[in-house]
Write a protein that holds these residues in place. Structure first.
Motif, PDB file in Angstrom:
ATOM      1  N   GLY A 176       0.787  -1.229   0.000  1.00 37.93           N
ATOM      2  CA  GLY A 176       0.000   0.000   0.000  1.00 37.93           C
ATOM      3  C   GLY A 176       0.814   1.271   0.000  1.00 37.93           C
ATOM      4  O   GLY A 176       0.263   2.371  -0.076  1.00 37.93           O
ATOM      5  N   GLU A 177       2.162   1.154   0.079  1.00 43.12           N
ATOM      6  CA  GLU A 177       3.008   2.341   0.091  1.00 43.12           C
ATOM      7  C   GLU A 177       3.056   2.985  -1.291  1.00 43.12           C
ATOM      8  O   GLU A 177       3.222   2.290  -2.296  1.00 43.12           O
ATOM      9  CB  GLU A 177       4.419   1.973   0.528  1.00 43.12           C
ATOM     10  N   ARG A 178       2.917   4.278  -1.356  1.00 45.85           N
ATOM     11  CA  ARG A 178       2.918   4.997  -2.619  1.00 45.85           C
ATOM     12  C   ARG A 178       4.340   5.085  -3.159  1.00 45.85           C
ATOM     13  O   ARG A 178       5.243   5.527  -2.459  1.00 45.85           O
ATOM     14  CB  ARG A 178       2.350   6.392  -2.412  1.00 45.85           C
ATOM     15  N   PRO A 179       4.579   4.653  -4.400  1.00 45.46           N
ATOM     16  CA  PRO A 179       5.929   4.723  -4.953  1.00 45.46           C
ATOM     17  C   PRO A 179       6.405   6.165  -5.075  1.00 45.46           C
ATOM     18  O   PRO A 179       5.625   7.061  -5.393  1.00 45.46           O
ATOM     19  CB  PRO A 179       5.792   4.061  -6.330  1.00 45.46           C
ATOM     20  N   LEU A 196       2.903   2.706 -11.515  1.00 47.91           N
ATOM     21  CA  LEU A 196       4.236   2.819 -10.930  1.00 47.91           C
ATOM     22  C   LEU A 196       4.471   1.847  -9.781  1.00 47.91           C
ATOM     23  O   LEU A 196       5.612   1.609  -9.390  1.00 47.91           O
ATOM     24  CB  LEU A 196       4.483   4.252 -10.453  1.00 47.91           C
ATOM     25  N   ARG A 197       3.408   1.251  -9.240  1.00 44.47           N
ATOM     26  CA  ARG A 197       3.599   0.262  -8.182  1.00 44.47           C
ATOM     27  C   ARG A 197       4.270  -1.000  -8.704  1.00 44.47           C
ATOM     28  O   ARG A 197       4.753  -1.821  -7.933  1.00 44.47           O
ATOM     29  CB  ARG A 197       2.242  -0.075  -7.553  1.00 44.47           C
ATOM     30  N   ALA A 205      15.911   5.897  -1.428  1.00 43.77           N
ATOM     31  CA  ALA A 205      14.661   5.456  -0.798  1.00 43.77           C
ATOM     32  C   ALA A 205      13.734   4.767  -1.790  1.00 43.77           C
ATOM     33  O   ALA A 205      12.520   4.792  -1.634  1.00 43.77           O
ATOM     34  CB  ALA A 205      13.952   6.640  -0.133  1.00 43.77           C
ATOM     35  N   GLY A 206      14.307   4.150  -2.845  1.00 39.60           N
ATOM     36  CA  GLY A 206      13.490   3.445  -3.822  1.00 39.60           C
ATOM     37  C   GLY A 206      12.788   4.342  -4.814  1.00 39.60           C
ATOM     38  O   GLY A 206      11.837   3.925  -5.478  1.00 39.60           O
ATOM     39  N   ARG A 207      13.242   5.585  -4.942  1.00 37.00           N
ATOM     40  CA  ARG A 207      12.612   6.546  -5.851  1.00 37.00           C
ATOM     41  C   ARG A 207      12.752   6.073  -7.305  1.00 37.00           C
ATOM     42  O   ARG A 207      13.813   5.623  -7.732  1.00 37.00           O
ATOM     43  CB  ARG A 207      13.269   7.910  -5.686  1.00 37.00           C
ATOM     44  N   ILE A 208      11.674   6.161  -8.069  1.00 40.09           N
ATOM     45  CA  ILE A 208      11.646   5.725  -9.465  1.00 40.09           C
ATOM     46  C   ILE A 208      12.147   6.860 -10.348  1.00 40.09           C
ATOM     47  O   ILE A 208      11.610   7.973 -10.310  1.00 40.09           O
ATOM     48  CB  ILE A 208      10.232   5.298  -9.888  1.00 40.09           C
ATOM     49  N   THR A 209      13.179   6.560 -11.152  1.00 44.45           N
ATOM     50  CA  THR A 209      13.748   7.569 -12.040  1.00 44.45           C
ATOM     51  C   THR A 209      13.225   7.384 -13.457  1.00 44.45           C
ATOM     52  O   THR A 209      12.544   6.392 -13.773  1.00 44.45           O
ATOM     53  CB  THR A 209      15.278   7.462 -12.051  1.00 44.45           C
ATOM     54  N   GLN A 210      13.535   8.348 -14.320  1.00 42.13           N
ATOM     55  CA  GLN A 210      13.164   8.224 -15.729  1.00 42.13           C
ATOM     56  C   GLN A 210      13.792   6.968 -16.336  1.00 42.13           C
ATOM     57  O   GLN A 210      13.177   6.285 -17.157  1.00 42.13           O
ATOM     58  CB  GLN A 210      13.626   9.474 -16.498  1.00 42.13           C
ATOM     59  N   ALA A 215      13.404   1.569 -18.626  1.00 40.50           N
ATOM     60  CA  ALA A 215      13.774   0.154 -18.633  1.00 40.50           C
ATOM     61  C   ALA A 215      12.542  -0.734 -18.521  1.00 40.50           C
ATOM     62  O   ALA A 215      12.449  -1.792 -19.163  1.00 40.50           O
ATOM     63  CB  ALA A 215      14.746  -0.125 -17.482  1.00 40.50           C
ATOM     64  N   PHE A 216      11.591  -0.322 -17.710  1.00 42.00           N
ATOM     65  CA  PHE A 216      10.349  -1.079 -17.564  1.00 42.00           C
ATOM     66  C   PHE A 216       9.587  -1.142 -18.882  1.00 42.00           C
ATOM     67  O   PHE A 216       9.083  -2.191 -19.292  1.00 42.00           O
ATOM     68  CB  PHE A 216       9.489  -0.422 -16.479  1.00 42.00           C
ATOM     69  N   LEU A 217       9.527   0.004 -19.592  1.00 40.98           N
ATOM     70  CA  LEU A 217       8.827   0.044 -20.874  1.00 40.98           C
ATOM     71  C   LEU A 217       9.575  -0.751 -21.934  1.00 40.98           C
ATOM     72  O   LEU A 217       8.971  -1.456 -22.746  1.00 40.98           O
ATOM     73  CB  LEU A 217       8.645   1.494 -21.319  1.00 40.98           C
ATOM     74  N   ASP A 218      10.914  -0.660 -21.942  1.00 42.54           N
ATOM     75  CA  ASP A 218      11.706  -1.388 -22.928  1.00 42.54           C
ATOM     76  C   ASP A 218      11.574  -2.893 -22.744  1.00 42.54           C
ATOM     77  O   ASP A 218      11.671  -3.666 -23.710  1.00 42.54           O
ATOM     78  CB  ASP A 218      13.181  -0.987 -22.821  1.00 42.54           C
ATOM     79  N   ALA A 219      11.355  -3.315 -21.494  1.00 41.48           N
ATOM     80  CA  ALA A 219      11.213  -4.743 -21.225  1.00 41.48           C
ATOM     81  C   ALA A 219       9.867  -5.279 -21.670  1.00 41.48           C
ATOM     82  O   ALA A 219       9.616  -6.482 -21.619  1.00 41.48           O
ATOM     83  CB  ALA A 219      11.425  -5.012 -19.733  1.00 41.48           C
ATOM     84  N   GLY A 220       8.976  -4.369 -22.083  1.00 37.99           N
ATOM     85  CA  GLY A 220       7.656  -4.798 -22.547  1.00 37.99           C
ATOM     86  C   GLY A 220       6.773  -5.309 -21.436  1.00 37.99           C
ATOM     87  O   GLY A 220       5.902  -6.158 -21.653  1.00 37.99           O
ATOM     88  N   ALA A 221       7.020  -4.820 -20.204  1.00 34.29           N
ATOM     89  CA  ALA A 221       6.221  -5.298 -19.073  1.00 34.29           C
ATOM     90  C   ALA A 221       4.775  -4.882 -19.240  1.00 34.29           C
ATOM     91  O   ALA A 221       4.462  -3.787 -19.676  1.00 34.29           O
ATOM     92  CB  ALA A 221       6.788  -4.717 -17.774  1.00 34.29           C
TER      93      ALA A 221
END
Length: 467
Positions: A176-179, A196-197, A205-210, A215-221
């Protein structure tokens, strides 16, 4: 290394406090000099607060929606050297332990529903300090406003309905923690349809970068395949803050203090629509395209000549009705960033072409975010419209302390009996509200009937205007 404390500067004359409406950084983020740290809002303006030094964020003062006093600590940074404090020149004890860091970025702004009221703009502000660049002067905006105002880009972080099957939290992130992510990353993820979860952050602190998102999009997730609808018992708590809170306060004031009456009448629009089309066809290249709005503005100008009490501001505490000679028409428009009421001043001195040009200028300023603070205040009477969504009738809320507001409903083809048969005619309702404390129902009806007469016989607008 030392600790540098950035304090909330003086953001306007006579302003003692401001509301925190957006964070641009999180604990652990590196910042550069002149980088925007946060946005705060006063009664009239939203101001960006830049960093005067390079450093790393170690502490943030509260969450979005909190009210901070001018001069109170806003951000603390780890910096090279002995440290210090902005604005006052104080040098805090470097060995003093910093308060507990904020673990997640606060929620962003929310879209709002159509209301009538003055929207705070973005103005210049600040106080003297070590190095203090001019604050960015922009007005936030969003979806397509009515009455001829063009679309404005949506604000950051609109709340979206949750999916029927919520994705699992990533390892290392509490359930339930907000990314953590910057507004730019959240906007890019929203446009790409990515939750983003499901993205692992590599930042502090686990901050999501560009790069993480790329990388997530390139992996086709992809999101997990749905297994049918499931019962959704979730509850989302949305804090009302920033512009939404300002509008809520204004609506509460108007509803509490004004005893209003709404008068609805139907108008035949064939004449003014035919004239408008002919004038647009033969217009010069240097003239703007005419909409209905300039004709309605001029009809209001003529109508208030006979009833000056309609073009007035009511000071109910002093018991004085201030009747204005100048007709300053506010044009209420709903945007994704909140309600905006740009003001066309001295419409009594403008013709329809000049009214159209002023509306176009204000529209362009709204679209580019360059509307000035003074262009969002000072109206003496307001026009409000929901455009194609205008419905059959509405009950507009008066823009306190004004005493009248003219509401435009949608135009449509309706069957009209001409004495021998039904004929299709372009018709439109006007739903207008009045402060019944100072405007009688009879006077309200006379005022609307005068506007109706002028719009149904548009040549009279030019005759009366020249008189």
């Amino acid at each position: 290394m030392g600790t540098f404390t950035i304090k909330l500067p003086d953001v306007g004359e006579g302003v003692a406090e401001a509301e925190l409406v957006e964070w641009h950084v999180a604990v652990g983020d590196p910042v550069k000099e002149d980088m925007t740290l946060a946005a705060v809002m006063t009664d009239k303006a939203t101001v960006d607060i830049p960093s005067p030094v390079d450093g790393t964020v170690t502490w943030l003062a509260g969450a979005v929606g909190d009210t901070l006093a001018v001069g109170s600590p806003l951000v603390r940074l780890d910096v090279a050297g002995p440290g210090g404090a902005s604005e006052t020149g104080e040098t805090p004890d470097v060995s003093e332990p910093a308060p507990s860091p904020t673990s997640e970025s606060p929620p962003s702004g929310l879209p709002i529903s159509p209301l009538v009221g003055e929207m705070p703009g973005r103005a210049e502000g600040g106080a003297e300090g070590r190095k203090r660049p001019d604050f960015d002067a922009r007005t936030r905006g969003g979806s397509a406003p009515p009455s001829g105002l063009p679309p404005i880009s949506p604000t950051r972080g609109e709340i979206r309905p949750s999916a029927s099957v919520a994705p699992a939290s990533h390892p290392g992130r509490k359930p339930g923690e907000r990314p953590l992510a910057s507004p730019a990353v959240r906007r890019r993820a929203m446009e790409a349809g990515v939750d983003l979860r499901r993205v692992t952050g590599s930042g502090p602190a686990g901050r999501i970068t560009q790069e993480d998102l790329a990388a997530f999009l390139d992996a086709g997730a992809e999101a997990p395949a749905g297994r049918g609808r499931a019962a959704d018992s979730s509850v989302t708590d949305v804090r009302i803050s920033g512009l939404r809170r300002r509008i809520a306060q204004k609506m509460e004031t108007a509803n509490r203090r004004i005893a209003s009456i709404t008068y609805v009448d139907e108008i035949d629009m064939e004449g003014v629509e035919s004239l408008r089309a002919a004038m647009n066809k033969d217009r010069r290249e240097d003239r703007p395209k005419l909409t209905l709005l300039p004709f309605l503005m001029k009809a209001i100008v003529i109508a208030v000549r006979g009833q000056p009490a309609m073009n007035a501001l009511y000071d109910d505490e002093a018991g004085v009705l201030h009747q204005h000679g100048g007709v300053h028409i506010g044009i209420a428009a709903q945007t994704g960033g909140g309600l905006m009421v740009p003001v066309a001043r001295h419409c009594e001195a403008r013709d329809v072409w000049n009214c159209a040009a002023e509306v176009a200028r204000l529209s362009d300023a709204a679209r580019t975010g360059s509307v000035k603070r003074e262009e969002l205040s000072g109206s003496t009477i307001t026009i409000t419209s929901l455009g194609a969504l205008g419905g059959i009738a509405t009950t507009p809320i008066i823009n306190h302390p004004e005493v009248a507001i003219v509401g435009v409903n949608k135009m449509e083809i309706r069957p009209v009996w001409d004495g021998a048969q039904f004929r299709p005619r372009k018709r439109m309702n006007l739903s207008s509200s009045f402060d019944h404390r100072v405007i009688d129902g009879h006077d309200a009806a006379v005022f609307v009937q005068r506007i109706k007469q002028l719009l149904e016989n548009p040549a009279m607008i030019f005759i009366e205007d020249a008189a």
